[in-house]
Design a protein around this motif. Structure first.
Motif, PDB file in Angstrom:
ATOM      1  N   SER A 213       0.824  -1.208   0.000  1.00 32.44           N
ATOM      2  CA  SER A 213       0.000   0.000   0.000  1.00 32.44           C
ATOM      3  C   SER A 213       0.859   1.260   0.000  1.00 32.44           C
ATOM      4  O   SER A 213       0.576   2.218  -0.732  1.00 32.44           O
ATOM      5  N   VAL A 214       1.910   1.263   0.804  1.00 29.30           N
ATOM      6  CA  VAL A 214       2.817   2.414   0.819  1.00 29.30           C
ATOM      7  C   VAL A 214       3.436   2.624  -0.565  1.00 29.30           C
ATOM      8  O   VAL A 214       3.523   3.756  -1.064  1.00 29.30           O
ATOM      9  N   SER A 215       3.832   1.527  -1.207  1.00 28.73           N
ATOM     10  CA  SER A 215       4.431   1.627  -2.543  1.00 28.73           C
ATOM     11  C   SER A 215       3.428   2.159  -3.555  1.00 28.73           C
ATOM     12  O   SER A 215       3.760   3.005  -4.399  1.00 28.73           O
ATOM     13  N   ILE A 216       2.182   1.677  -3.487  1.00 33.34           N
ATOM     14  CA  ILE A 216       1.150   2.128  -4.421  1.00 33.34           C
ATOM     15  C   ILE A 216       0.871   3.611  -4.235  1.00 33.34           C
ATOM     16  O   ILE A 216       0.831   4.386  -5.206  1.00 33.34           O
ATOM     17  N   GLN A 217       0.681   4.030  -2.984  1.00 31.83           N
ATOM     18  CA  GLN A 217       0.360   5.439  -2.732  1.00 31.83           C
ATOM     19  C   GLN A 217       1.527   6.337  -3.121  1.00 31.83           C
ATOM     20  O   GLN A 217       1.325   7.445  -3.642  1.00 31.83           O
ATOM     21  N   ALA A 218       2.757   5.883  -2.871  1.00 33.86           N
ATOM     22  CA  ALA A 218       3.924   6.677  -3.272  1.00 33.86           C
ATOM     23  C   ALA A 218       3.992   6.800  -4.791  1.00 33.86           C
ATOM     24  O   ALA A 218       4.338   7.870  -5.328  1.00 33.86           O
ATOM     25  N   ALA A 219       3.652   5.720  -5.496  1.00 33.99           N
ATOM     26  CA  ALA A 219       3.629   5.777  -6.956  1.00 33.99           C
ATOM     27  C   ALA A 219       2.568   6.745  -7.450  1.00 33.99           C
ATOM     28  O   ALA A 219       2.789   7.500  -8.411  1.00 33.99           O
ATOM     29  N   LEU A 220       1.414   6.759  -6.799  1.00 36.20           N
ATOM     30  CA  LEU A 220       0.355   7.691  -7.190  1.00 36.20           C
ATOM     31  C   LEU A 220       0.780   9.142  -6.945  1.00 36.20           C
ATOM     32  O   LEU A 220       0.456  10.035  -7.734  1.00 36.20           O
ATOM     33  N   ILE A 221       1.509   9.373  -5.860  1.00 38.11           N
ATOM     34  CA  ILE A 221       2.044  10.715  -5.620  1.00 38.11           C
ATOM     35  C   ILE A 221       2.995  11.104  -6.745  1.00 38.11           C
ATOM     36  O   ILE A 221       2.958  12.228  -7.256  1.00 38.11           O
ATOM     37  N   PRO A 236       8.847  21.331  -3.354  1.00 41.65           N
ATOM     38  CA  PRO A 236       9.655  20.175  -2.949  1.00 41.65           C
ATOM     39  C   PRO A 236       8.830  18.883  -2.935  1.00 41.65           C
ATOM     40  O   PRO A 236       7.634  18.889  -2.629  1.00 41.65           O
ATOM     41  N   VAL A 237       9.480  17.795  -3.279  1.00 38.67           N
ATOM     42  CA  VAL A 237       8.804  16.494  -3.271  1.00 38.67           C
ATOM     43  C   VAL A 237       8.272  16.180  -1.876  1.00 38.67           C
ATOM     44  O   VAL A 237       7.193  15.595  -1.719  1.00 38.67           O
ATOM     45  N   ALA A 238       9.028  16.586  -0.844  1.00 37.26           N
ATOM     46  CA  ALA A 238       8.578  16.351   0.531  1.00 37.26           C
ATOM     47  C   ALA A 238       7.234  17.005   0.788  1.00 37.26           C
ATOM     48  O   ALA A 238       6.392  16.454   1.527  1.00 37.26           O
ATOM     49  N   ALA A 239       7.002  18.186   0.196  1.00 29.56           N
ATOM     50  CA  ALA A 239       5.716  18.858   0.374  1.00 29.56           C
ATOM     51  C   ALA A 239       4.588  18.029  -0.223  1.00 29.56           C
ATOM     52  O   ALA A 239       3.482  17.958   0.337  1.00 29.56           O
ATOM     53  N   TRP A 240       4.843  17.395  -1.348  1.00 26.05           N
ATOM     54  CA  TRP A 240       3.835  16.524  -1.963  1.00 26.05           C
ATOM     55  C   TRP A 240       3.522  15.333  -1.055  1.00 26.05           C
ATOM     56  O   TRP A 240       2.362  14.946  -0.903  1.00 26.05           O
ATOM     57  N   PHE A 241       4.564  14.751  -0.476  1.00 21.14           N
ATOM     58  CA  PHE A 241       4.343  13.586   0.389  1.00 21.14           C
ATOM     59  C   PHE A 241       3.584  13.960   1.661  1.00 21.14           C
ATOM     60  O   PHE A 241       2.944  13.100   2.261  1.00 21.14           O
TER      61      PHE A 241
END
Length: 322
Positions: A213-221, A236-241
């Motif tokens: 699930s973490v991998s899927i959600q990170a891919a969607l981000i 920044p990518v961190a802001a997206w996460f």
């Protein structure tokens, strides 16, 4: 019109009104030209490649749910049910959400309501924990090393609470009906408790589901970032996460149609402190919403061509409650 149909239409009307209000505020407060200019920067090859990757992510999400169900039905049936639920959640004016439709379709094949219910709750719990963990990772990266310990502690607390909910439900249900044996639906409650207990006896599967699930959600981000970069959002990518999972959680509130309007406005507000222009965030968000609805329409088409329906048969509903 039956009472159930009237209630469903009222709920749909409330959600449609919420989306309409959110969109009206967006287009009245933000410069429309900037939003349309953001759309103009998108290309069909990019949109279609993001859409294809989005579908791959949902095939993986269907596999995760299937594993939690202990592969009790064939994967093609699980995949069909998953996309049918996605279509219902995003496209249909019905009372049942995507999870209910997905569970109903799975039950038609499995005939085991408690196991389907346990897998559905486990799946949603895992996804929520994954989103919160990603959000806290982003918050940690934004805040630097000083906030890392706090974020890790919060993430650990959420994971512990979710795990306790799954693990404590079976003994609590058994104790409740042992104390008051004349409570209604005793057999259903005990069978459901046993289904949850069977799920908790597979901690390796739960951890693997969380990792997936973490991998899927990170891919969607990552896919959302691709759309946003072309539109002109540079943060920044961190802001997206941090912002994307939180906006997704907010969008699940039952006040809009599939998060339409709510997701975009929430994401724009959350990314504004990092220098993002709200109009460009909204443009990329609406493009993402288009992908969500296109995937839902594809799911509806697949379900219709395979002879399915978004309504389970009355006998199936009765079996799930017995």
């Amino acid at each position: 019109m039956t009472r159930g149909t009237g209630r469903a239409l009222r709920k749909w009307a409330i959600r449609a009104g919420g989306s309409a209000l959110a969109l009206a505020l967006i287009f009245s407060l933000l410069p429309r030209e900037a939003i349309f200019e953001g759309f103009a920067r998108l290309t069909w090859p990019l949109f279609l490649s993001v859409f294809a990757s989005f579908l791959v992510c949902h095939v993986a999400a269907a596999a995760k749910w299937w594993w939690l169900m202990d592969r009790a039905i064939g994967f093609p049936a699980a995949l069909r049910a998953h996309f049918g639920g996605l279509a219902a959640n995003l496209c249909l004016p019905g009372a049942a959400g995507g999870d209910a439709v997905r569970a109903g379709l799975a039950h038609v094949a499995l005939r085991d309501g408690p196991r389907v219910a346990a897998a559905a709750v486990g799946d949603r719990t895992v996804d929520l924990v994954a989103l919160v963990c990603l959000m806290l990772v982003g918050l940690t990266l934004i805040g630097g090393a000083g906030s890392g310990g706090f974020a890790i502690a919060v993430a650990g607390g959420i994971l512990a609470a979710a795990s306790a909910g799954l693990f404590l439900l079976p003994p609590l249900v058994r104790a409740l009906w042992r104390r008051w044996p004349r409570l209604p639906a005793r057999d259903l409650a005990l069978r459901t408790a046993e289904a949850f207990a069977a799920l908790t006896r597979r901690p390796g599967v739960l951890l693997a589901a969380l990792a997936l699930s973490v991998s899927i959600q990170a891919a969607l981000i990552g896919l959302s970032i691709q759309l946003a970069l072309v539109v002109g959002v540079n943060v920044p990518v961190a802001a997206w996460f941090f912002a994307w999972p939180l906006a997704k959680i907010i969008a699940t509130l039952p006040v809009s149609l599939g998060g339409l309007g709510v997701r975009e406005s929430s994401l724009a507000a959350l990314l504004a402190p990092f220098g993002a222009a709200a109009a460009e965030v909204v443009a990329s968000g609406l493009a993402w919403q288009g992908i969500l609805y296109l995937a839902g329409a594809l799911g509806a088409l697949v379900l219709a061509l395979s002879g399915g329906s978004f309504r389970t048969r009355p006998s199936a509903i009765k079996e799930m409650s017995e």
